[in-house]
Motif scaffolding. Sequence first.
Motif, PDB file in Angstrom:
ATOM      1  N   PHE A  85       0.837  -1.216   0.000  1.00  0.00           N
ATOM      2  CA  PHE A  85       0.000   0.000   0.000  1.00  0.00           C
ATOM      3  C   PHE A  85       0.871   1.266   0.000  1.00  0.00           C
ATOM      4  O   PHE A  85       0.528   2.252  -0.663  1.00  0.00           O
ATOM      5  N   ALA A  86       1.979   1.233   0.738  1.00  0.00           N
ATOM      6  CA  ALA A  86       2.882   2.390   0.729  1.00  0.00           C
ATOM      7  C   ALA A  86       3.457   2.578  -0.680  1.00  0.00           C
ATOM      8  O   ALA A  86       3.513   3.690  -1.208  1.00  0.00           O
ATOM      9  N   ASN A  87       3.829   1.467  -1.296  1.00  0.00           N
ATOM     10  CA  ASN A  87       4.392   1.493  -2.650  1.00  0.00           C
ATOM     11  C   ASN A  87       3.382   2.043  -3.659  1.00  0.00           C
ATOM     12  O   ASN A  87       3.750   2.648  -4.662  1.00  0.00           O
ATOM     13  N   ALA A  88       2.102   1.857  -3.359  1.00  0.00           N
ATOM     14  CA  ALA A  88       1.054   2.375  -4.251  1.00  0.00           C
ATOM     15  C   ALA A  88       0.742   3.844  -3.928  1.00  0.00           C
ATOM     16  O   ALA A  88      -0.179   4.426  -4.497  1.00  0.00           O
ATOM     17  N   GLY A  89       1.487   4.424  -2.994  1.00  0.00           N
ATOM     18  CA  GLY A  89       1.361   5.859  -2.717  1.00  0.00           C
ATOM     19  C   GLY A  89       0.388   6.229  -1.613  1.00  0.00           C
ATOM     20  O   GLY A  89       0.102   7.407  -1.388  1.00  0.00           O
ATOM     21  N   HIS A  90      -0.118   5.223  -0.881  1.00  0.00           N
ATOM     22  CA  HIS A  90      -1.117   5.515   0.155  1.00  0.00           C
ATOM     23  C   HIS A  90      -0.459   5.859   1.502  1.00  0.00           C
ATOM     24  O   HIS A  90       0.705   5.545   1.739  1.00  0.00           O
ATOM     25  N   ASN A  91      -1.257   6.481   2.381  1.00  0.00           N
ATOM     26  CA  ASN A  91      -0.830   6.704   3.766  1.00  0.00           C
ATOM     27  C   ASN A  91      -1.069   5.402   4.516  1.00  0.00           C
ATOM     28  O   ASN A  91      -2.162   4.826   4.422  1.00  0.00           O
ATOM     29  N   VAL A  92      -0.083   4.950   5.267  1.00  0.00           N
ATOM     30  CA  VAL A  92      -0.211   3.656   5.927  1.00  0.00           C
ATOM     31  C   VAL A  92       0.000   3.802   7.436  1.00  0.00           C
ATOM     32  O   VAL A  92       0.956   4.438   7.878  1.00  0.00           O
ATOM     33  N   VAL A  93      -0.902   3.197   8.202  1.00  0.00           N
ATOM     34  CA  VAL A  93      -0.770   3.175   9.654  1.00  0.00           C
ATOM     35  C   VAL A  93      -0.285   1.790  10.058  1.00  0.00           C
ATOM     36  O   VAL A  93      -0.944   0.784   9.795  1.00  0.00           O
ATOM     37  N   LEU A  94       0.900   1.770  10.670  1.00  0.00           N
ATOM     38  CA  LEU A  94       1.510   0.508  11.086  1.00  0.00           C
ATOM     39  C   LEU A  94       1.128   0.205  12.530  1.00  0.00           C
ATOM     40  O   LEU A  94       1.009   1.113  13.351  1.00  0.00           O
ATOM     41  N   ASN A  95       0.958  -1.068  12.806  1.00  0.00           N
ATOM     42  CA  ASN A  95       0.637  -1.484  14.178  1.00  0.00           C
ATOM     43  C   ASN A  95       1.287  -2.831  14.461  1.00  0.00           C
ATOM     44  O   ASN A  95       1.443  -3.668  13.580  1.00  0.00           O
ATOM     45  N   GLY A  96       1.637  -3.024  15.704  1.00  0.00           N
ATOM     46  CA  GLY A  96       2.145  -4.314  16.175  1.00  0.00           C
ATOM     47  C   GLY A  96       2.178  -4.209  17.683  1.00  0.00           C
ATOM     48  O   GLY A  96       1.919  -3.134  18.245  1.00  0.00           O
ATOM     49  N   ARG A  97       2.513  -5.313  18.328  1.00  0.00           N
ATOM     50  CA  ARG A  97       2.571  -5.234  19.795  1.00  0.00           C
ATOM     51  C   ARG A  97       3.876  -4.614  20.268  1.00  0.00           C
ATOM     52  O   ARG A  97       3.958  -4.108  21.375  1.00  0.00           O
ATOM     53  N   LYS A  98       4.909  -4.724  19.392  1.00  0.00           N
ATOM     54  CA  LYS A  98       6.210  -4.144  19.761  1.00  0.00           C
ATOM     55  C   LYS A  98       6.584  -3.079  18.741  1.00  0.00           C
ATOM     56  O   LYS A  98       5.967  -2.985  17.689  1.00  0.00           O
ATOM     57  N   GLU A  99       7.622  -2.304  19.081  1.00  0.00           N
ATOM     58  CA  GLU A  99       8.062  -1.208  18.202  1.00  0.00           C
ATOM     59  C   GLU A  99       8.310  -1.680  16.767  1.00  0.00           C
ATOM     60  O   GLU A  99       8.760  -2.799  16.552  1.00  0.00           O
ATOM     61  N   ILE A 100       8.068  -0.822  15.828  1.00  0.00           N
ATOM     62  CA  ILE A 100       8.370  -1.094  14.426  1.00  0.00           C
ATOM     63  C   ILE A 100       9.861  -0.803  14.218  1.00  0.00           C
ATOM     64  O   ILE A 100      10.367   0.213  14.724  1.00  0.00           O
ATOM     65  N   SER A 101      10.543  -1.668  13.506  1.00  0.00           N
ATOM     66  CA  SER A 101      11.997  -1.498  13.347  1.00  0.00           C
ATOM     67  C   SER A 101      12.322  -0.263  12.493  1.00  0.00           C
ATOM     68  O   SER A 101      11.549   0.118  11.610  1.00  0.00           O
ATOM     69  N   GLU A 102      13.506   0.308  12.784  1.00  0.00           N
ATOM     70  CA  GLU A 102      13.999   1.452  11.987  1.00  0.00           C
ATOM     71  C   GLU A 102      14.104   1.053  10.517  1.00  0.00           C
ATOM     72  O   GLU A 102      13.830   1.837   9.628  1.00  0.00           O
ATOM     73  N   GLU A 103      14.532  -0.202  10.300  1.00  0.00           N
ATOM     74  CA  GLU A 103      14.715  -0.703   8.940  1.00  0.00           C
ATOM     75  C   GLU A 103      13.385  -0.657   8.177  1.00  0.00           C
ATOM     76  O   GLU A 103      13.322  -0.204   7.033  1.00  0.00           O
ATOM     77  N   GLN A 104      12.318  -1.094   8.832  1.00  0.00           N
ATOM     78  CA  GLN A 104      11.008  -1.093   8.158  1.00  0.00           C
ATOM     79  C   GLN A 104      10.536   0.334   7.887  1.00  0.00           C
ATOM     80  O   GLN A 104      10.033   0.635   6.803  1.00  0.00           O
ATOM     81  N   LEU A 105      10.737   1.210   8.886  1.00  0.00           N
ATOM     82  CA  LEU A 105      10.289   2.602   8.708  1.00  0.00           C
ATOM     83  C   LEU A 105      11.048   3.266   7.564  1.00  0.00           C
ATOM     84  O   LEU A 105      10.459   3.974   6.747  1.00  0.00           O
ATOM     85  N   SER A 106      12.353   2.970   7.501  1.00  0.00           N
ATOM     86  CA  SER A 106      13.141   3.596   6.439  1.00  0.00           C
ATOM     87  C   SER A 106      12.743   3.044   5.076  1.00  0.00           C
ATOM     88  O   SER A 106      12.645   3.776   4.086  1.00  0.00           O
ATOM     89  N   GLU A 107      12.434   1.745   5.030  1.00  0.00           N
ATOM     90  CA  GLU A 107      12.004   1.093   3.780  1.00  0.00           C
ATOM     91  C   GLU A 107      10.717   1.746   3.238  1.00  0.00           C
ATOM     92  O   GLU A 107      10.541   1.899   2.038  1.00  0.00           O
ATOM     93  N   LEU A 108       9.839   2.135   4.171  1.00  0.00           N
ATOM     94  CA  LEU A 108       8.536   2.677   3.755  1.00  0.00           C
ATOM     95  C   LEU A 108       8.565   4.188   3.510  1.00  0.00           C
ATOM     96  O   LEU A 108       7.618   4.746   2.964  1.00  0.00           O
ATOM     97  N   SER A 109       9.660   4.829   3.959  1.00  0.00           N
ATOM     98  CA  SER A 109       9.688   6.295   3.893  1.00  0.00           C
ATOM     99  C   SER A 109       9.976   6.815   2.474  1.00  0.00           C
ATOM    100  O   SER A 109       9.861   7.997   2.225  1.00  0.00           O
ATOM    101  N   HIS A 110      10.342   5.892   1.553  1.00  0.00           N
ATOM    102  CA  HIS A 110      10.725   6.344   0.213  1.00  0.00           C
ATOM    103  C   HIS A 110       9.544   6.550  -0.727  1.00  0.00           C
ATOM    104  O   HIS A 110       9.720   6.993  -1.845  1.00  0.00           O
ATOM    105  N   PHE A 111       8.356   6.175  -0.281  1.00  0.00           N
ATOM    106  CA  PHE A 111       7.193   6.302  -1.167  1.00  0.00           C
ATOM    107  C   PHE A 111       6.484   7.624  -0.869  1.00  0.00           C
ATOM    108  O   PHE A 111       6.802   8.300   0.105  1.00  0.00           O
ATOM    109  N   GLY A 112       5.452   7.917  -1.683  1.00  0.00           N
ATOM    110  CA  GLY A 112       4.808   9.226  -1.565  1.00  0.00           C
ATOM    111  C   GLY A 112       3.984   9.451  -0.299  1.00  0.00           C
ATOM    112  O   GLY A 112       3.942  10.555   0.241  1.00  0.00           O
ATOM    113  N   GLY A 113       3.345   8.396   0.206  1.00  0.00           N
ATOM    114  CA  GLY A 113       2.404   8.574   1.323  1.00  0.00           C
ATOM    115  C   GLY A 113       3.106   8.737   2.661  1.00  0.00           C
ATOM    116  O   GLY A 113       4.308   8.528   2.783  1.00  0.00           O
TER     117      GLY A 113
END
Length: 243
Positions: A25-53
């Motif tokens: 969904f991020a790759n398709a340019g949408h705004n994405v709300v991430l959720n989990g029981r534990k913190e989201i990794s820096e690696e994942q956040l950085s991976e998703l930060s390159h798209f438009g949303g």
Amino acid sequence: MVESIKTVIVTGSSRGIGRAIAYAFANAGHNVVLNGRKEISEEQLSELSHFGGEIFTCIGDISDPDFASRLIKETKDKFGSVDVLINNAGITRDNLLLRMTEEEFDQTIDINLKGTFYTTKVASKYMLKQKSGCIINLASVVGQVGNAGQANYAASKAGIIGFTKSVARELAPRGITVNAIAPGFVDSDMTDVLSDKVKETILTQIPLKRLGQPEEVAEAALFLSNQKYITGQVINVDGGMVM
Ligand code: NAD
């Protein structure tokens, strides 16, 4: 570039199928709300930060009704709408029926089924006001055909299928679609714990002779989010396990 940018909540998106759905969904340019029981990794956040949303994180346990409500409300406050809710968070607590504890049964129902109820109830209030929205629930082939050692999980996933079809009927008059995806066996932490022997047996039951990939489930979610005339359905992404 997307036609219109949607706000998409993906529960349990810190790894596995949820992570792949968030990426799609991020790759398709949408705004994405991430959720989990534990913190989201820096690696994942950085991976998703390159798209438009925009990417927004809301950590907590969706089996807690107060948190589930907060997840949806914070999304609405930040983005102004809740367009797509993907109820993906889920657990297994496998045991044979005679050994299964009430705690194992309850935990599985609380997270997989009641968590879906909590988030859907709050999100659907906003979607009803918007007169639009899309809800996608992660079921499983196990909810359709059962699996020895997973009576609790099967009950939760069969429950999700009934829940999906009922809520689809309630929300259809306002143009809101509600569907389920039933994966078969997908390569993730959830299936990593299975022994090689169990995996071999599973492979004999999959006509396409391999486990699914999280990205293949994500593609189905993205497809459903773009449909306006499909509701109350269960889409199997299972290599042909259930025909
Ligand atoms: P996974 O164990 O790899 O990831 C589960 C995710 O859910 C994680 O992000 C975890 O933090 C989150 N989560 C668990 N409990 C939570 C809670 N109480 N609150 C918030 N987040 C929570 O699992 P997966 O394989 O990626 O499975 C994702 C979904 O797909 C689940 O609903 C699962 O039942 C379903 N499914 C998986 C398979 C499979 O073979 N992997 C098959 C059919 C269905």
